[in-house]
Design a protein around this motif. Structure first.
Motif, PDB file in Angstrom:
ATOM      1  N   ILE A 128       0.854  -1.186   0.000  1.00 37.74           N
ATOM      2  CA  ILE A 128       0.000   0.000   0.000  1.00 37.74           C
ATOM      3  C   ILE A 128       0.891   1.237   0.000  1.00 37.74           C
ATOM      4  O   ILE A 128       1.687   1.435   0.928  1.00 37.74           O
ATOM      5  CB  ILE A 128      -0.916   0.037   1.249  1.00 37.74           C
ATOM      6  N   PRO A 129       0.827   2.079  -1.030  1.00 39.72           N
ATOM      7  CA  PRO A 129       1.655   3.296  -1.055  1.00 39.72           C
ATOM      8  C   PRO A 129       1.475   4.130   0.214  1.00 39.72           C
ATOM      9  O   PRO A 129       0.389   4.163   0.803  1.00 39.72           O
ATOM     10  CB  PRO A 129       1.141   4.040  -2.293  1.00 39.72           C
ATOM     11  N   LYS A 130       2.525   4.790   0.638  1.00 43.27           N
ATOM     12  CA  LYS A 130       2.515   5.496   1.917  1.00 43.27           C
ATOM     13  C   LYS A 130       1.403   6.525   2.025  1.00 43.27           C
ATOM     14  O   LYS A 130       0.857   6.757   3.109  1.00 43.27           O
ATOM     15  CB  LYS A 130       3.879   6.148   2.164  1.00 43.27           C
ATOM     16  N   GLN A 131       1.066   7.162   0.891  1.00 41.25           N
ATOM     17  CA  GLN A 131       0.032   8.200   0.968  1.00 41.25           C
ATOM     18  C   GLN A 131      -1.347   7.634   1.266  1.00 41.25           C
ATOM     19  O   GLN A 131      -2.284   8.365   1.537  1.00 41.25           O
ATOM     20  CB  GLN A 131      -0.010   9.034  -0.311  1.00 41.25           C
ATOM     21  N   PHE A 132      -1.464   6.292   1.236  1.00 40.67           N
ATOM     22  CA  PHE A 132      -2.749   5.658   1.524  1.00 40.67           C
ATOM     23  C   PHE A 132      -2.725   4.848   2.820  1.00 40.67           C
ATOM     24  O   PHE A 132      -3.633   4.063   3.067  1.00 40.67           O
ATOM     25  CB  PHE A 132      -3.149   4.747   0.367  1.00 40.67           C
ATOM     26  N   GLN A 133      -1.706   5.059   3.656  1.00 38.28           N
ATOM     27  CA  GLN A 133      -1.569   4.259   4.870  1.00 38.28           C
ATOM     28  C   GLN A 133      -2.125   4.922   6.122  1.00 38.28           C
ATOM     29  O   GLN A 133      -2.607   4.255   7.020  1.00 38.28           O
ATOM     30  CB  GLN A 133      -0.088   3.907   5.097  1.00 38.28           C
ATOM     31  N   LEU A 136      -5.745   4.516   6.490  1.00 38.13           N
ATOM     32  CA  LEU A 136      -5.722   3.497   5.453  1.00 38.13           C
ATOM     33  C   LEU A 136      -6.830   3.719   4.424  1.00 38.13           C
ATOM     34  O   LEU A 136      -8.012   3.792   4.769  1.00 38.13           O
ATOM     35  CB  LEU A 136      -5.884   2.117   6.079  1.00 38.13           C
ATOM     36  N   ALA A 137      -6.438   3.837   3.171  1.00 36.32           N
ATOM     37  CA  ALA A 137      -7.393   3.881   2.069  1.00 36.32           C
ATOM     38  C   ALA A 137      -7.368   2.528   1.371  1.00 36.32           C
ATOM     39  O   ALA A 137      -6.300   2.033   1.020  1.00 36.32           O
ATOM     40  CB  ALA A 137      -7.038   4.985   1.083  1.00 36.32           C
ATOM     41  N   ILE A 138      -8.529   1.937   1.178  1.00 43.65           N
ATOM     42  CA  ILE A 138      -8.580   0.625   0.535  1.00 43.65           C
ATOM     43  C   ILE A 138      -8.741   0.735  -0.967  1.00 43.65           C
ATOM     44  O   ILE A 138      -8.395  -0.182  -1.710  1.00 43.65           O
ATOM     45  CB  ILE A 138      -9.708  -0.246   1.118  1.00 43.65           C
ATOM     46  N   SER A 139      -9.264   1.873  -1.433  1.00 46.22           N
ATOM     47  CA  SER A 139      -9.471   2.033  -2.878  1.00 46.22           C
ATOM     48  C   SER A 139      -9.605   3.504  -3.213  1.00 46.22           C
ATOM     49  O   SER A 139      -9.827   4.350  -2.340  1.00 46.22           O
ATOM     50  CB  SER A 139     -10.727   1.283  -3.337  1.00 46.22           C
ATOM     51  N   THR A 140      -9.446   3.807  -4.488  1.00 44.14           N
ATOM     52  CA  THR A 140      -9.828   5.111  -5.004  1.00 44.14           C
ATOM     53  C   THR A 140     -11.022   4.905  -5.922  1.00 44.14           C
ATOM     54  O   THR A 140     -11.072   3.949  -6.691  1.00 44.14           O
ATOM     55  CB  THR A 140      -8.682   5.792  -5.779  1.00 44.14           C
ATOM     56  N   ASN A 141     -11.983   5.807  -5.809  1.00 35.78           N
ATOM     57  CA  ASN A 141     -13.201   5.736  -6.601  1.00 35.78           C
ATOM     58  C   ASN A 141     -13.240   6.925  -7.555  1.00 35.78           C
ATOM     59  O   ASN A 141     -12.767   8.007  -7.210  1.00 35.78           O
ATOM     60  CB  ASN A 141     -14.433   5.753  -5.705  1.00 35.78           C
ATOM     61  N   ALA A 142     -13.804   6.726  -8.717  1.00 33.16           N
ATOM     62  CA  ALA A 142     -13.753   7.776  -9.734  1.00 33.16           C
ATOM     63  C   ALA A 142     -15.141   8.232 -10.169  1.00 33.16           C
ATOM     64  O   ALA A 142     -16.079   7.428 -10.277  1.00 33.16           O
ATOM     65  CB  ALA A 142     -12.979   7.283 -10.956  1.00 33.16           C
ATOM     66  N   LEU A 309      -8.140  -5.801   1.579  1.00 33.23           N
ATOM     67  CA  LEU A 309      -6.945  -5.328   0.888  1.00 33.23           C
ATOM     68  C   LEU A 309      -6.378  -6.357  -0.093  1.00 33.23           C
ATOM     69  O   LEU A 309      -5.420  -6.066  -0.812  1.00 33.23           O
ATOM     70  CB  LEU A 309      -5.853  -4.956   1.900  1.00 33.23           C
ATOM     71  N   THR A 310      -6.975  -7.539  -0.136  1.00 33.79           N
ATOM     72  CA  THR A 310      -6.525  -8.585  -1.054  1.00 33.79           C
ATOM     73  C   THR A 310      -7.374  -8.569  -2.321  1.00 33.79           C
ATOM     74  O   THR A 310      -8.476  -8.012  -2.351  1.00 33.79           O
ATOM     75  CB  THR A 310      -6.627  -9.975  -0.408  1.00 33.79           C
ATOM     76  N   GLU A 311      -6.869  -9.204  -3.360  1.00 32.89           N
ATOM     77  CA  GLU A 311      -7.616  -9.273  -4.616  1.00 32.89           C
ATOM     78  C   GLU A 311      -8.948  -9.984  -4.431  1.00 32.89           C
ATOM     79  O   GLU A 311      -9.978  -9.566  -4.973  1.00 32.89           O
ATOM     80  CB  GLU A 311      -6.787  -9.976  -5.686  1.00 32.89           C
ATOM     81  N   GLU A 312      -8.935 -11.068  -3.667  1.00 27.04           N
ATOM     82  CA  GLU A 312     -10.174 -11.808  -3.420  1.00 27.04           C
ATOM     83  C   GLU A 312     -11.199 -10.937  -2.711  1.00 27.04           C
ATOM     84  O   GLU A 312     -12.392 -10.970  -3.031  1.00 27.04           O
ATOM     85  CB  GLU A 312      -9.870 -13.043  -2.566  1.00 27.04           C
ATOM     86  N   LYS A 322     -13.779   0.377  -8.936  1.00 29.69           N
ATOM     87  CA  LYS A 322     -13.042   0.784  -7.736  1.00 29.69           C
ATOM     88  C   LYS A 322     -11.605   0.295  -7.869  1.00 29.69           C
ATOM     89  O   LYS A 322     -11.357  -0.891  -8.037  1.00 29.69           O
ATOM     90  CB  LYS A 322     -13.678   0.210  -6.479  1.00 29.69           C
ATOM     91  N   LEU A 323     -10.653   1.208  -7.795  1.00 26.99           N
ATOM     92  CA  LEU A 323      -9.252   0.870  -8.005  1.00 26.99           C
ATOM     93  C   LEU A 323      -8.585   0.590  -6.665  1.00 26.99           C
ATOM     94  O   LEU A 323      -8.483   1.473  -5.820  1.00 26.99           O
ATOM     95  CB  LEU A 323      -8.547   2.030  -8.702  1.00 26.99           C
ATOM     96  N   PRO A 324      -8.146  -0.644  -6.410  1.00 30.79           N
ATOM     97  CA  PRO A 324      -7.541  -0.963  -5.110  1.00 30.79           C
ATOM     98  C   PRO A 324      -6.233  -0.237  -4.906  1.00 30.79           C
ATOM     99  O   PRO A 324      -5.475   0.000  -5.854  1.00 30.79           O
ATOM    100  CB  PRO A 324      -7.329  -2.484  -5.195  1.00 30.79           C
ATOM    101  N   THR A 325      -5.948   0.110  -3.667  1.00 27.34           N
ATOM    102  CA  THR A 325      -4.686   0.773  -3.365  1.00 27.34           C
ATOM    103  C   THR A 325      -3.530  -0.216  -3.305  1.00 27.34           C
ATOM    104  O   THR A 325      -2.371   0.193  -3.379  1.00 27.34           O
ATOM    105  CB  THR A 325      -4.767   1.547  -2.038  1.00 27.34           C
ATOM    106  N   ASN A 326      -3.828  -1.490  -3.161  1.00 29.28           N
ATOM    107  CA  ASN A 326      -2.798  -2.532  -3.181  1.00 29.28           C
ATOM    108  C   ASN A 326      -2.231  -2.601  -4.602  1.00 29.28           C
ATOM    109  O   ASN A 326      -2.913  -3.022  -5.537  1.00 29.28           O
ATOM    110  CB  ASN A 326      -3.395  -3.869  -2.767  1.00 29.28           C
TER     111      ASN A 326
END
Length: 374
Positions: A128-133, A136-142, A309-312, A322-326
């Motif tokens: 998870i990139p530091k800016q999302f820790q 904790l951000a699990i995803s970005t939505n558009a 935070l996992t793909e599953e 929804k774009l995962p932050t992982n």
């Protein structure tokens, strides 16, 4: 490196000043998944709040995987805030995990008063990139600008300022900024981080520099859009219909969630992203994953955070764009909107002004209300 990783690498340059106000993420180095599962077996079932109905499916999948009971409940971001605060104050926590898209409100209200706490699994720190820790951000939505592909062979606008011209008077559909906080947050983001790009777009379109009495190019654009009588509605469903319903001669241009592109398959709509729009094809915002501080099932809640935070875990929501932050997770090829092809053309949410976004919501609502023309 996959598209997801490239996209988040580009976001890494965004500052995160407001996040310094949040306590560091909790990472249990010695808390393996097996240990969490074993500890969770003695806890009561959990409830997970989220603003998407897909949380019901996610919770069922979690329950089946770990043999633990989790219930997903669709709750709007505004309602989540009220429920979390009241439940904590009454020592009757019902929502153990909070997946909330109102990051500014979480920064301003939930985290400082310790209604919720941040948790980052140790094995996710490098993913998870530091800016999302923190938090904790699990995803970005558009939210993206969309057009009707049946009525137009390509997007009929090339510059965002065209939406303020007489041709599109009464033919632009957006969520009413008076009903949804992340739209006024977007206004503030535009002014804080996008005014130069908007001024450049104005000059590119009109062939002259912007002259305005407003305090920024962003305010000038927002005012001009409001005065052009857009359809301001309370749901993406209405926007999706206004833009994408087949058989229209003069359909709307609309700003809507990338999740609504599933309507192309489900309802036969003709939605397409304005992929070449200057300066942005849309904007994104983050969804936080937090744990209720007074949850009676803290280990189950932590396990759910790891799962989402996992793909599953995030897969059902990726189908809605929804774009995962992982960064190790790839978007599915059949994602309906095609968002990943234009992800780098989205105006990225910058958390450095998150608290300012929250504090100026009423100011931006008043600005919209004064200038809005029906």
């Amino acid at each position: 490196m996959n598209r997801n990783a490239v996209f988040f690498a580009a976001l890494a340059t965004a500052t995160i000043g407001s996040l310094a106000l949040v306590a560091p993420a909790v990472a249990d180095d010695d808390a393996s998944l097996d240990a969490l599962v074993n500890a969770a077996k003695s806890e009561r079932p959990i409830t997970v709040y989220d603003s998407t109905g897909k949380i019901v499916e996610v919770a069922k999948n979690f329950s089946a995987k770990y043999g633990l009971k989790a219930t997903g409940m669709k709750v709007s971001a505004n309602s989540q805030l009220e429920m979390i605060i009241r439940e904590t104050q009454s020592n009757n926590v019902q929502g153990d995990v909070v997946l909330i898209t109102d990051a500014p409100a979480a920064l301003a209200q939930l985290l400082p008063d310790k209604f919720v706490k941040n948790y980052l699994p140790a094995d996710m720190i490098t993913k998870i990139p530091k800016q999302f820790q923190n938090p904790l951000a699990i995803s970005t939505n558009a939210n993206v600008w969309a057009y009707n592909t049946e009525a137009y062979h390509k997007c009929p606008i090339a510059n965002i300022w065209e939406l303020t011209e007489p041709k599109w008077k009464g033919k632009v559909a957006i969520i009413d900024p008076l009903t949804k906080g992340n739209y006024t947050d977007w206004f503030n983001q535009l002014e804080a981080h996008g005014s130069d790009a908007l001024a450049a777009a104005y000059k590119a379109h009109f062939g002259k520099s912007l002259e305005t009495n407003e305090k920024s190019a962003a305010a000038a654009w927002i005012k001009a859009l409001a005065q052009n009588a857009p359809l301001a509605t309370d749901s993406d469903d209405r926007i999706s219909e206004a833009v994408g319903a087949p058989g229209q001669k003069e359909p709307f241009i609309g700003l809507l969630s990338s999740a609504k592109f599933r309507d192309n398959k489900d309802k036969g709509y003709k939605l397409g992203i304005c992929t070449t729009l200057d300066p942005w094809v849309g904007w994104n915002y983050i969804k936080l994953g937090l744990i209720a501080t007074k949850s009676q099932s803290p280990n189950t809640a932590k396990l759910f955070i790891h799962y989402i935070l996992t793909e599953e875990g995030i897969a059902p929501q990726m189908k809605d764009g929804k774009l995962p932050t992982n960064i190790e997770i790839k978007m599915p090829e059949d994602e309906p909107s095609g968002l990943m092809k234009v992800a780098e053309k989205l105006e990225a949410y910058d958390s450095s002004t998150g608290l300012d976004d929250f504090n100026r919501r009423e100011e931006w609502q008043d600005f919209w209300r004064v200038n809005y023309s029906k």
